[in-house]
Write an enzyme that holds these catalytic residues in place. Structure first.
Site, PDB file in Angstrom:
ATOM      1  N   SER A  16      -9.397 -23.369  -1.280  1.00  0.00           N
ATOM      2  CA  SER A  16      -8.678 -21.864  -1.368  1.00  0.00           C
ATOM      3  C   SER A  16      -9.898 -20.929  -0.487  1.00  0.00           C
ATOM      4  CB  SER A  16      -9.148 -21.427  -2.634  1.00  0.00           C
ATOM      5  OG  SER A  16     -10.209 -21.252  -3.438  1.00  0.00           O
ATOM      6  N   GLY A  17     -11.196 -22.080  -0.682  1.00  0.00           N
ATOM      7  CA  GLY A  17     -13.100 -21.642  -0.720  1.00  0.00           C
ATOM      8  C   GLY A  17     -12.460 -20.950   1.626  1.00  0.00           C
ATOM      9  N   ARG A  39      -9.400 -24.199  -8.066  1.00  0.00           N
ATOM     10  CA  ARG A  39      -9.275 -23.696  -9.218  1.00  0.00           C
ATOM     11  C   ARG A  39      -8.190 -23.667 -10.451  1.00  0.00           C
ATOM     12  NH1 ARG A  39     -15.495 -21.485 -10.893  1.00  0.00           N
ATOM     13  NH2 ARG A  39     -14.740 -20.676  -8.782  1.00  0.00           N
ATOM     14  N   ALA A  88     -16.114 -28.034  -2.752  1.00  0.00           N
ATOM     15  CA  ALA A  88     -15.730 -27.240  -3.490  1.00  0.00           C
ATOM     16  C   ALA A  88     -17.364 -27.543  -4.630  1.00  0.00           C
ATOM     17  CB  ALA A  88     -14.759 -27.576  -4.214  1.00  0.00           C
ATOM     18  N   TYR A 167     -29.739 -22.219  -5.222  1.00  0.00           N
ATOM     19  CA  TYR A 167     -28.762 -22.599  -4.632  1.00  0.00           C
ATOM     20  C   TYR A 167     -29.038 -23.691  -3.759  1.00  0.00           C
ATOM     21  CZ  TYR A 167     -25.567 -22.764  -0.769  1.00  0.00           C
ATOM     22  OH  TYR A 167     -24.390 -23.470   0.389  1.00  0.00           O
ATOM     23  N   LYS A 171     -27.891 -27.464  -3.557  1.00  0.00           N
ATOM     24  CA  LYS A 171     -27.307 -28.510  -2.810  1.00  0.00           C
ATOM     25  C   LYS A 171     -28.241 -30.067  -2.482  1.00  0.00           C
ATOM     26  CE  LYS A 171     -24.212 -27.844  -0.840  1.00  0.00           C
ATOM     27  NZ  LYS A 171     -23.048 -27.602  -0.992  1.00  0.00           N
ATOM     28  N   TYR A 316     -35.647 -23.280  13.323  1.00  0.00           N
ATOM     29  CA  TYR A 316     -35.555 -23.789  13.930  1.00  0.00           C
ATOM     30  C   TYR A 316     -34.151 -24.801  13.734  1.00  0.00           C
ATOM     31  CZ  TYR A 316     -37.251 -19.912  16.950  1.00  0.00           C
ATOM     32  OH  TYR A 316     -37.542 -18.726  16.988  1.00  0.00           O
TER      33      TYR A 316
HETATM   34  P1  NAP Z   1     -16.267 -20.191  -1.031  1.00  0.00           P
HETATM   35  O1  NAP Z   1     -15.719 -19.625  -0.196  1.00  0.00           O
HETATM   36  O2  NAP Z   1     -17.273 -19.487  -1.961  1.00  0.00           O
HETATM   37  O3  NAP Z   1     -15.396 -22.001  -1.417  1.00  0.00           O
HETATM   38  C1  NAP Z   1     -16.294 -22.492  -2.835  1.00  0.00           C
HETATM   39  C2  NAP Z   1     -15.266 -23.112  -3.297  1.00  0.00           C
HETATM   40  O4  NAP Z   1     -15.553 -24.145  -4.197  1.00  0.00           O
HETATM   41  C3  NAP Z   1     -14.501 -22.007  -3.723  1.00  0.00           C
HETATM   42  O5  NAP Z   1     -12.876 -22.713  -3.114  1.00  0.00           O
HETATM   43  C4  NAP Z   1     -14.840 -22.136  -5.080  1.00  0.00           C
HETATM   44  O6  NAP Z   1     -13.165 -21.724  -6.097  1.00  0.00           O
HETATM   45  C5  NAP Z   1     -14.504 -23.746  -5.368  1.00  0.00           C
HETATM   46  N1  NAP Z   1     -15.909 -23.929  -6.463  1.00  0.00           N
HETATM   47  C6  NAP Z   1     -16.788 -22.976  -6.752  1.00  0.00           C
HETATM   48  N2  NAP Z   1     -16.577 -23.778  -8.248  1.00  0.00           N
HETATM   49  C7  NAP Z   1     -15.977 -24.472  -9.038  1.00  0.00           C
HETATM   50  C8  NAP Z   1     -15.464 -25.522  -9.712  1.00  0.00           C
HETATM   51  N3  NAP Z   1     -16.128 -24.966 -11.378  1.00  0.00           N
HETATM   52  N4  NAP Z   1     -14.270 -26.265 -10.503  1.00  0.00           N
HETATM   53  C9  NAP Z   1     -13.835 -26.056  -8.690  1.00  0.00           C
HETATM   54  N5  NAP Z   1     -13.910 -25.164  -7.873  1.00  0.00           N
HETATM   55  C10 NAP Z   1     -15.242 -24.541  -7.139  1.00  0.00           C
HETATM   56  O7  NAP Z   1     -17.633 -20.604  -0.135  1.00  0.00           O
HETATM   57  P2  NAP Z   1     -18.188 -21.335   1.637  1.00  0.00           P
HETATM   58  O8  NAP Z   1     -18.553 -20.964   1.891  1.00  0.00           O
HETATM   59  O9  NAP Z   1     -16.258 -22.003   1.566  1.00  0.00           O
HETATM   60  O10 NAP Z   1     -18.340 -22.793   0.707  1.00  0.00           O
HETATM   61  C11 NAP Z   1     -17.699 -24.260   0.479  1.00  0.00           C
HETATM   62  C12 NAP Z   1     -19.267 -24.973   1.355  1.00  0.00           C
HETATM   63  O11 NAP Z   1     -19.935 -25.342   2.076  1.00  0.00           O
HETATM   64  C13 NAP Z   1     -19.776 -25.079  -0.228  1.00  0.00           C
HETATM   65  O12 NAP Z   1     -20.170 -26.465  -1.014  1.00  0.00           O
HETATM   66  C14 NAP Z   1     -21.208 -24.279   0.497  1.00  0.00           C
HETATM   67  O13 NAP Z   1     -22.402 -24.782  -0.396  1.00  0.00           O
HETATM   68  C15 NAP Z   1     -21.224 -24.573   1.326  1.00  0.00           C
HETATM   69  N6  NAP Z   1     -22.219 -24.195   2.158  1.00  0.00           N
HETATM   70  C16 NAP Z   1     -21.701 -23.252   3.029  1.00  0.00           C
HETATM   71  C17 NAP Z   1     -21.741 -22.010   3.561  1.00  0.00           C
HETATM   72  C18 NAP Z   1     -21.543 -21.168   4.614  1.00  0.00           C
HETATM   73  O14 NAP Z   1     -22.199 -20.318   4.692  1.00  0.00           O
HETATM   74  N7  NAP Z   1     -20.754 -20.707   3.707  1.00  0.00           N
HETATM   75  C19 NAP Z   1     -23.097 -22.522   4.953  1.00  0.00           C
HETATM   76  C20 NAP Z   1     -23.822 -24.198   4.686  1.00  0.00           C
HETATM   77  C21 NAP Z   1     -22.522 -25.078   2.506  1.00  0.00           C
HETATM   78  P3  NAP Z   1     -12.153 -20.316  -6.011  1.00  0.00           P
HETATM   79  O15 NAP Z   1     -11.985 -20.774  -5.075  1.00  0.00           O
HETATM   80  O16 NAP Z   1     -12.025 -21.133  -7.565  1.00  0.00           O
HETATM   81  O17 NAP Z   1     -13.773 -19.756  -6.517  1.00  0.00           O
END
Ligand code: NAP
Length: 346
Positions: A16-17, A39, A88, A167, A171, A316
């Site tokens: 869903s993210g 979730r 996730a 955070y 990671k 960078y």
């Molecule tokens: P997001 O939309 O907040 O997605 C996070 C996902 O993790 C959601 O589906 C959330 O479920 C799930 N999650 C969190 N806690 C959980 C739990 N206890 N059990 C099951 N699922 C859980 O954020 P996103 O930006 O797409 O991030 C996705 C990944 O990319 C993460 O690993 C993040 O660290 C990484 N990332 C993101 C960025 C960025 O700029 N966005 C950059 C680098 C890395 P719910 O929908 O139920 O909350």
């Protein structure tokens, strides 16, 4: 070298993210069956865009409930899959009350939990983990401290702790855990995607993901008196999703992959947004003085140490390995920002 059979379902955790939803869509567009974990089925707002995809791709997207902190939660969804894309993980910055509970535990124990399922389910051949550039560095000042021009995949974040940049700490600890677990066996391999700050249109109407929330603040006028003098390595969400697929289906690919199209200061982002929004967005391109960040940063969860180590510090990244190993093609960041803002305005 591991070839993945595209006839077999692919598991996407946290479907869903913001990023995962694009991964799901791109897999479906290629005719691949997807097992997506969410979730809580009862949280309709979070999963309704996935239900639309189920209607658009009949029989190709199967959803399962799974929680990172529940033992064996991912076993059922993983059955029959050769490729696992583990996205996730909580993405929260700013004011965090309990870093251990909100970030570190779900990221690290969650990764261990998913990989323990991988060890049990014999069909799995490859895991693609969504890590981050914050697993590469902790604070922007690390670049000058290490006398470097750019960060690359050999760099590791050694400066974040549970109390400073929690955070980032979550990671790097989760990624280290994954590399530790993969080394204990030979059936499956691990590829890691390390995106910078991910921006671009969202497939859902949610604005609670940190990427969406950041742009929402800009568009809704919260930055009209000035922007923080911060640098980000920006990358388009659709290119990040594509890189996960390339990592999954390129047999020869290996290792970590920084994904950054270009470094932008927040004031550059504000300029692009205001130039292209035809006055619909009121955003200042003026950088807030550092003294104001020292004064007001702590109220928003940014400590003096954070301000000192990041405000005004350029950042960078070397993205050449993502191009060489995966063949990633990067959209230009202006397109990314414009399309992101257009979806928010509309
Ligand atoms: P997001 O939309 O907040 O997605 C996070 C996902 O993790 C959601 O589906 C959330 O479920 C799930 N999650 C969190 N806690 C959980 C739990 N206890 N059990 C099951 N699922 C859980 O954020 P996103 O930006 O797409 O991030 C996705 C990944 O990319 C993460 O690993 C993040 O660290 C990484 N990332 C993101 C960025 C960025 O700029 N966005 C950059 C680098 C890395 P719910 O929908 O139920 O909350």
């Amino acid at each position: 070298m591991r070839a993945i059979n595209k006839e077999k379902p692919v598991l996407v955790t946290g479907a869903s993210g913001y990023i995962a939803s694009w991964i799901v869509l791109q897999l479906l567009e290629k005719g691949i069956t997807v097992h997506g974990t969410v979730r809580n089925f009862a949280d309709v707002e979070k999963i309704q865009h996935l239900q639309v995809l189920q209607q658009n791709y009949p029989g190709k997207l199967k959803l399962f409930e799974a929680d990172l902190l529940k033992d064996r939660s991912f076993d059922q969804a993983m059955q029959g899959c050769e490729l696992i894309i583990h996205t996730a993980s909580p993405f929260l910055i700013g004011k965090i009350d309990n870093p251990q509970q909100q970030l570190i535990q779900p990221a690290v124990e969650g990764t261990r939990n998913v990989l323990e399922s991988v060890n049990r389910i014999s069909s799995v051949k490859r895991v693609v983990l969504t890590s981050s550039v914050v697993s590469i560095y902790g604070d922007a000042i690390d670049l000058e401290r290490n006398n470097k021009d750019k960060f690359n995949e050999q760099d590791w974040n050694v400066t974040s702790t549970p109390s400073h940049q929690p955070y980032n700490y979550s990671k790097v600890m989760a990624e280290k855990e994954a590399w530790k677990i993969v080394k204990k066996q030979q059936r499956w391999d691990l590829l890691v995607i390390n995106p910078g700050f991910v921006l671009g249109p969202s497939l859902s109407n949610r604005t609670d993901s940190t990427s969406m929330e950041f742009m929402h603040q800009m568009v809704s006028g919260k930055m009209k008196s000035g922007v923080p003098d911060l640098y980000f390595g920006v990358v388009d969400v659709r290119d990040v999703a594509n890189a996960h697929l390339l990592a999954g289906f390129t047999p020869s690919a290996s290792g970590r992959h920084i994904l950054v199209a270009k470094t932008l200061n927040v004031s550059d982002m504000a300029r692009i947004v205001s130039q292209n929004s035809h006055d619909k967005v009121k955003v200042s391109t003026k950088k807030l003085p550092k003294i104001l960040m020292y004064l007001f940063g702590p109220l928003m969860g940014f400590s003096w140490k954070y301000v000192n180590n990041n405000i005004g510090k350029p950042l960078y990244f070397d993205n050449s390995y993502s191009i060489e190993d995966l063949g990633v093609l990067y959209r230009d960041v202006e397109t990314t920002l414009n399309e992101h803002v257009q979806t928010l305005i509309s």
